[in-house]
Enzyme design. Structure first.
Site, PDB file in Angstrom:
ATOM      1  CB  SER A 248      -7.104   3.941   3.380  1.00 15.69           C
ATOM      2  OG  SER A 248      -6.307   3.579   4.838  1.00 15.69           O
TER       3      SER A 248
ATOM      4  CB  SER B 199      -7.769   1.937   6.361  1.00 18.98           C
ATOM      5  OG  SER B 199      -8.514   3.305   6.280  1.00 18.98           O
TER       6      SER B 199
ATOM      7  CE  LYS C  81      -3.970   1.969   3.152  1.00 19.89           C
ATOM      8  NZ  LYS C  81      -4.540   1.798   4.251  1.00 19.89           N
TER       9      LYS C  81
END
Length: 486
Positions: A153, A177, A77
Site C-alpha cells: 500500500s 506494503s 504516506k
C-alpha cells in the site's frame, strides 16, 4: 543545487552536504518541489505539498543539533502517521478532509531526525490493497511503465522515491506494503520487527500487530539511517523488540559472515511463480554462493493450511477494519456505502461485522501457530530467500476485475494470491526486506528478492543488504519517468 545533481544523492549524502554548509534545507526543498512538478503529473504519487518545517526541528520546534538527516526532503504516506495540522485522509472519501490534531510518536521522531517533511503520498483506501488505485486520488502509476501498478500500500511513496522526487519516504507494511512496492519500482524496502517502531499514541497496534512502520529508499544506508532515527519503544507499547547491539548505520559496514540461506521459489497459494522471477531467484542464489554463503532449497511450513491461513487473516483484517470505518462514519456523519468507500472495502466491512468474538480469538491462535512455526525455520537458517512477488508488476485495473462479486474473505484471498510470500513474516512479526537485485530482460521491469530473518535480526539483513548492494549495485538503473532527465 540543480535537479540533475539532486537526484544523484541519497538522503545521507544530502544531509552531509547540509552539514558542511554546501547547500541549505530550503534549497533542497525547492529542488524537491521542482522534481515533484516535473514527474508527479505523470505518476500521481504525491497528494499535496506544503512548506516544510526544515532545519532539524524537534517536536518542540527548536533546532536539533546534529540531527542525522537535517534538511533532507521527506514525504509521508497518507496513513499510519499523523502530523499536527495536516490532512490524513487514509486514501478514502470516508475520511476526506480529516486533519490531524497532533503529532504521532513517529512524527516526533521524524522531526527530531531533521527531515524536512513537505507533503504526503498516495495509498490505497485504508491501505487495504497491494495496488495503489484509490478512488479518492485515482491510480498511481509506475515510473518504469505508466500502465502498471506501483504495488501497495506504500505505492505513492515508492513511485516518488523511484522517480527521484525524494531519496527516501515513509511507508508502512501489514502484508507486504513496504516490500511489494519496493519490488515493483526497483527500490530497497525493509519491514522491521514487530515492536521496533511505536504506533502510538492514538493506537497501540494496527491490524492486530501485523502492521509496522518503515520506509522505502534507493540505498541501503538510507533505510538504515531512517530506522535508527525512528526505532525504540514508547510508553504503553504492547510489543517490545530489544534494542540492537549497535546502530544499523554501523551494521552496514560489517561483513555478514557465512550465512545459512534457505531458498523458496513457490508460495503456498494458487499462483505459480513466473519464469523471469524464478530466473532472478536462481541468479540471486548463485550470487550468494559466490559470496561464500551456504545456500540450499527450503520450505516454509506455517503450521496451518493455506486456506486456514487466509481465513484467519481475513478475520483479523476485516474485524479490525469494520469498527475503524464505523468510527469515521460517526465522526464525519457519513454513511459507509459505495458513495464513501470502494466495493472491496464495503464488502470487507460487511464481512468483518459478522466475525464473532470466538472467531477473532481463534484467528489470534492461528497467528501464534504461524509465528512459532516461522520462528523455528530460523533455527536452521539465518536467512530465507524468496521472490518478493511471484510475477512482474500487474497492469493497472487488474485487481478490480470482478471485485463486485467478492466478499471480505474473497478480497483477502485475492490479495494473498497476488503476494503469497510476504504475509507470513507480518504474521510472525519477523523482519524481511525486498532487494532490487534483478530486472526482466524482456520488459526492463524491476524484480525484487525477499530476504527474511529471525525476530529482532534486522542487523543480519542490513549486513547482507549492504554486501549485495556492493556486489550487484542497482543505483545506476533509473526508470523511464525520472526527475533527473525531466
Amino acid at each position: 543545487m540543480k535537479l540533475s545533481e539532486y537526484v544523484t544523492h541519497d538522503a545521507v549524502g544530502l544531509a552531509e552536504l547540509v552539514a558542511r554548509g554546501e547547500v541549505t534545507g530550503a534549497e533542497l526543498e525547492g529542488v524537491a518541489l521542482e522534481a515533484a512538478a516535473a514527474v508527479n503529473p505523470l505518476l500521481n504519487a504525491v497528494v499535496e505539498t506544503w512548506p516544510a518545517e526544515g532545519g532539524g526541528a524537534s517536536a518542540g520546534g527548536t533546532p536539533t543539533a546534529g540531527a542525522p538527516l537535517a534538511g533532507v526532503p521527506f514525504l509521508l504516506k497518507d496513513i499510519g502517521v499523523t502530523m499536527a495540522g495536516k490532512r490524513t485522509e487514509l486514501g478514502s472519501r470516508l475520511a476526506e478532509g480529516n486533519v490531524a490534531a497532533s503529532d504521532s510518536y513517529l512524527m516526533r521522531r521524524l522531526r527530531a531526525a531533521g527531515l524536512a517533511t513537505f507533503g504526503r503520498t498516495t495509498t490505497p483506501e485504508f491501505a487495504y490493497s497491494i495496488t495503489t488505485e484509490a478512488v479518492l486520488y485515482g491510480p498511481t502509476r509506475n515510473p518504469w511503465d505508466l500502465g502498471r501498478s506501483t504495488g501497495g500500500s506504500s505505492g505513492g511513496s515508492a513511485a516518488a522515491v523511484a522517480a527521484g522526487i525524494v531519496p527516501v519516504a515513509h511507508a508502512t507494511d501489514a502484508a507486504g506494503s513496504i516490500r511489494v512496492p519496493a519490488a515493483s519500482t526497483g527500490l530497497f524496502g525493509l519491514k522491521p520487527t514487530r515492536g521496533r517502531v511505536s504506533m502510538g499514541p492514538d493506537v497501540d497496534e494496527i491490524f492486530s500487530g501485523l502492521a509496522v512502520q518503515g520506509c522505502v529508499s534507493r540505498t541501503v544506508r538510507d533505510s538504515a539511517a531512517l530506522l535508527d532515527a525512528i526505532r525504540g519503544p514508547e510508553s504503553g507499547d504492547p510489543y517490545f523488540a530489544a534494542e540492537p547491539e549497535r546502530p544499523y548505520t554501523e551494521e552496514i559496514t560489517r561483513a555478514p559472515g557465512r550465512l545459512r540461506v534457505g531458498v523458496l521459489t513457490q508460495g503456498d497459494g494458487r499462483r505459480r511463480t513466473a519464469a523471469p522471477v524464478l530466473d532472478a531467484v536462481s541468479r540471486a542464489a548463485e550470487l550468494l554462493t559466490s559470496l561464500g554463503h551456504h545456500v540450499e532449497e527450503a520450505t516454509l511450513d506455517t503450521g496451518v493450511s493455506w486456506e486456514e491461513f487466509v481465513l484467519a487473516n481475513a478475520r483479523l483484517w476485516t474485524a479490525n477494519l469494520a469498527p475503524w470505518l464505523d468510527a469515521l462514519a460517526t465522526a464525519f456523519d457519513r454513511p459507509v456505502d459505495l458513495s464513501t468507500v470502494q466495493p472491496e472495502t464495503l464488502a470487507s466491512h460487511t464481512w468483518g461485522r459478522r466475525v464473532t468474538g470466538a472467531e477473532f480469538v481463534g484467528a489470534l491462535g492461528v497467528r501464534n501457530t504461524v509465528a512459532r512455526a516461522v520462528g523455528r525455520r530460523f533455527e536452521r537458517y539465518d536467512v530465507l530467500l524468496t521472490p518478493t512477488l511471484p510475477e512482474l508488476p500487474p497492469r493497472l485495473g487488474a485487481f478490480a476485475e470482478g471485485v463486485e462479486d467478492l466478499d471480505g474473505l474473497g478480497w483477502i484471498d485475492r490479495l494473498f494470491d497476488r503476494s503469497p510470500f510476504t504475509v507470513a513474516f507480518n504474521v510472525a512479526g519477523t523482519p524481511a526486506m525486498s532487494v532490487p537485485l534483478a530486472s526482466d530482460p524482456a520488459t526492463g521491469l524491476p524484480i525484487g528478492l525477499q530476504f527474511a530473518a529471525a525476530y529482532g535480526r534486522e542487523d543480519t539483513l542490513f549486513r547482507l543488504a549492504a554486501q549485495l548492494e556492493e556486489a550487484a549495485p542497482w543505483s545506476d538503473r533509473t526508470p523511464a519517468v525520472w526527475a533527473g532527465t525531466a
